[in-house]
Design an enzyme around this catalytic site. Structure first.
Site, short mmCIF file in Angstrom:
data_model
loop_
_atom_site.label_atom_id
_atom_site.label_comp_id
_atom_site.label_asym_id
_atom_site.label_seq_id
_atom_site.Cartn_x
_atom_site.Cartn_y
_atom_site.Cartn_z
N GLU A 72 0.82 -1.21 0.00
CA GLU A 72 0.00 0.00 0.00
C GLU A 72 0.86 1.26 0.00
O GLU A 72 0.56 2.23 -0.70
CB GLU A 72 -0.91 -0.02 1.23
N ASP A 73 1.96 1.26 0.78
CA ASP A 73 2.68 2.51 1.05
C ASP A 73 4.12 2.55 0.54
O ASP A 73 4.81 3.56 0.74
CB ASP A 73 2.71 2.77 2.56
#
Length: 706
Positions: A76-77
């Site tokens: 996600e990051d």
């Protein structure tokens, strides 16, 4: 932040055979991916995945779940990808991380329609691998523990989402400790004044009566020692949110609350559980209606325990929970007990449930629904409710949420039985349909042919299944009513242009408007989705464009003798477009009543007074006053919006009076001047659509003088 050695040691405490190399590789990879990233607090971002992994070690979960926690934000990051995770850590871990990533992207506090769809995805994720939810819950728990570094608006959003979704989900999965902590952390954000007030009350209570927990714990241990039972006993005060919720539900002040202390007794086997129960009830007086045996009737998530409430020291009510050590492990870990390790191997706990079976029981009754709100309501009710077990007259067990009524029981058996219910018997005694069911009761449903669900039943039932079935039946009934009204409105509209409404004309109009048939068309006319005048314009544009003839306000009806005066009856207030009948009154002329007016029944024996009347065709002026019975929420600006809605429909309000005032709702009667039945129906429809209007009906008073 703990070190890699610390994390490995935590896992080794319960799983000496853990894959140390896998844990260290995941740590190094996660640290490298998140290098340079920081949290709102300014701490290195990787402290968060490590904290999540640490929480999951407390639940003694397997290596794959711990590694997923370390990596759950990488895709996600960071620049990490699903393919890379699969190559480095295998399919299982890569798929778990992917599942957590997808859950993170669900905005569960968005609009109702979107939220319903996200709940569907949530259930799908849970059904594939429940460990995804366990990681997400641990992730949310750590975020709530560190929420103070976020903006106030973000804090409120996350706290509300946690209170509505994640805390109940943790409880439903059997992780009561996590539910209580999530609720308390959310309560701290959403209502800090209330939480601080309750904490101050606890401190004051402790000063006044001393710390009662060690005293009562000592009393219980003494009784057990006398009986030669080796047990673990501990007690605690209930969490502030639990106390506050009970105060709100029961409308009690803190000083009047009972059983704010809870005690657990953990023994070796089931026989000792019931032995201890007997000792407790011999030593202290049991509180009637506060006994639950979840050993003989376990919860779906595997929870087993005996709950009883007794009047303890100084008459204080205390709740006592009695269970075995294996039951306690499941009570602490819930559904997660399926993955729990002890001494390097999966715990062979006979009370741990199979997650796949648990998910199946959770979702088996989630019927498909056309309405997003219905689906969302159904899911929340089925997911978060405690259970009661009742019996059919033949002895079959029916499982329902706590708070369910005989109507819920009837719909759980079959929709047809629920729709035809007229009354019920509990243990042979007839009871109202709103009676709450209790564990072990025998329920007999009494049905009658021709019975139909009532709108008030929605408030009587507790399950999503029953609510959906009732709404479905009411929609069908509304459709019949709308078709009848649509037929009458069509008749008036067609006659206004000198035509007769026929089935062929309606079928043609339906096809022109892209509808299935004439019935669909009439239903939409009756519900004000399509205007009858618009249908006429589609079929006869050359006639519909003619300006309608304005009806003389002095002679609005046909059928009067020369010189006869006319007025509408105050009891039923008929309007153009409705069927009417005239009644002669001495000194009052002819008074027009609606054909369904209750007053006419008392005049059946006087046919000489009846006059055949009908409204003049054409456009009537908006001068016919009609009373509307409206119940609205007691909120700022609601009355103004109601008046505005009526005004937007080109209707004048000639009178307004309040007839009932409650703390949360007002009931008022509004007199509005309308043109005809269609005009009135439009007003009722827009008012009914207003969210702050609880109910709107036409107000008729048969006691009013004609």
């Amino acid at each position: 932040m703990i070190t890699p050695d610390d994390l490995v040691a935590l896992v080794r405490n319960y799983n000496p055979n853990c894959d140390e190399d896998l844990l260290r590789r995941a740590w190094d990879y996660g640290a490298a991916m998140h290098d340079g990233q920081t949290r709102y607090s300014g701490e290195p971002y990787f402290t968060h995945p490590v904290a999540v992994a640490s929480i999951l070690t407390e639940m003694r979960l397997d290596d794959a779940t711990i590694v997923t926690a370390l990596l759950h934000d990488t895709v996600e990051d960071t620049r990490s990808t699903h393919i890379e995770l699969k190559r480095l850590f295998g399919d299982e871990i890569a798929d778990l991380v992917d599942g957590v990533t997808k859950l993170t992207n669900l905005q569960l506090s968005s609009t109702e329609a979107k939220q319903a769809e996200n709940f569907r995805k949530l259930l799908i994720a849970m059904s594939r691998d429940l460990r995804v939810i366990l990681v997400k819950l641990a992730d949310r728990l750590h975020n709530m523990r560190t929420i103070r570094s976020m903006r106030p608006d973000k804090q409120a959003q996350k706290a509300r989402e946690t209170m509505d979704i994640y805390a109940p989900l943790a409880g439903r999965m059997g992780m009561q400790w996590m539910r209580e902590e999530l609720e308390d952390l959310s309560f701290r954000v959403l209502n800090p004044e209330a939480r601080n007030s309750i904490l101050r009350r606890f401190i004051l209570l402790q000063r006044e009566s001393g710390d009662v927990i060690p005293k009562i714990t000592s009393d219980i241990r003494l009784e057990l020692e006398k009986a030669g039972i080796d047990a673990t006993v501990y007690g605690r005060a209930k969490k502030p949110y639990s106390v506050w919720r009970k105060m709100q539900e029961k409308d009690l002040a803190f000083s009047r609350l009972s059983d704010i202390y809870g005690f657990r007794i953990i023994v070796d086997d089931v026989v000792q559980c019931y032995h201890v129960l007997g000792l407790i009830h011999q030593r202290w007086r049991a509180v009637p209606g506060r006994f639950k045996d979840y050993i003989s009737q376990p919860k779906q998530n595997g929870y087993r325990s005996i709950h009883t409430t007794v009047s303890g020291r100084d008459g204080k009510r205390v709740e006592v929970q009695i269970r075995t050590r294996e039951m306690h492990e499941v009570a602490e870990a819930g559904v997660a007990a399926h993955w729990a390790y002890r001494d390097g191997a999966r715990t062979a706990n006979p009370f741990a449930v199979d997650p796949a079976k648990w998910i199946a029981t959770l979702t088996e009754r989630l019927d498909s629904s056309e309405d997003h709100d219905e689906f969302l309501e159904h899911v929340k009710l089925e997911m978060y409710a405690d259970q009661v077990f009742c019996f059919t007259p033949k002895g079959d067990v029916v499982q329902l949420p706590r708070g369910a009524t005989p109507l819920d029981f009837a719909y759980a058996i079959h929709t047809r039985i629920g729709n035809a219910t007229v009354s019920a018997k509990l243990d042979g005694l007839r009871v109202p349909l709103w009676t709450r069911l209790r564990n072990g009761q025998s329920v007999e449903i009494i049905t009658a042919e021709g019975q139909r669900p009532q709108a008030t039943w929605i408030e009587l039932v507790h399950t999503g299944r029953a609510k959906a079935a009732i709404r479905r039946s009411l929609r069908e009934e509304d459709r019949e009513r709308f078709v009848a009204l649509g037929r009458e409105l069509s008749r008036v509209a067609f006659e206004n242009v000198g035509r007769k409404v026929t089935d062929k004309a309606l079928d043609t109009a339906a096809k022109t408007l892209g509808l299935k048939n004439a019935t669909d068309l009439l239903s939409k006319i009756g519900s004000a989705e399509i205007s009858a005048r618009g249908v006429v314009e589609k079929l006869y544009p050359e006639l519909a464009t003619r300006p309608p003839e304005e009806v003389d306000i002095a002679r609005p009806v046909v059928g009067l003798e020369p010189g006869q005066s006319f007025r509408r009856a105050a009891c039923c207030q008929p309007v153009p477009g409705e069927r009417i009948v005239g009644i002669t009154y001495r000194g009052k002329g002819v008074v027009a009543h609606a054909i369904d007016c209750e007053v006419l029944a008392s005049l059946e024996e006087q046919p000489e007074r009846w006059v055949d009347l009908r409204w003049h065709e054409g456009r009537h002026p908006p001068v016919y006053s009609v009373a509307l019975d409206i119940t609205i929420a007691n909120s700022t600006g609601v009355l103004g919006r109601i008046c505005t809605l009526i005004g937007e429909q080109k209707a004048n309000i000639s009178d307004l009076r309040f007839v009932d005032r409650k703390p949360d709702f007002f009931r008022l009667v509004v007199e509005a001047d309308v043109r005809d039945a269609e005009h009135l129906h439009r007003i009722l429809t827009v008012l009914d659509a207003e969210s702050d209007v609880a109910q709107v009906d036409r107000f008729r008073d048969p006691t009013r003088q004609p």
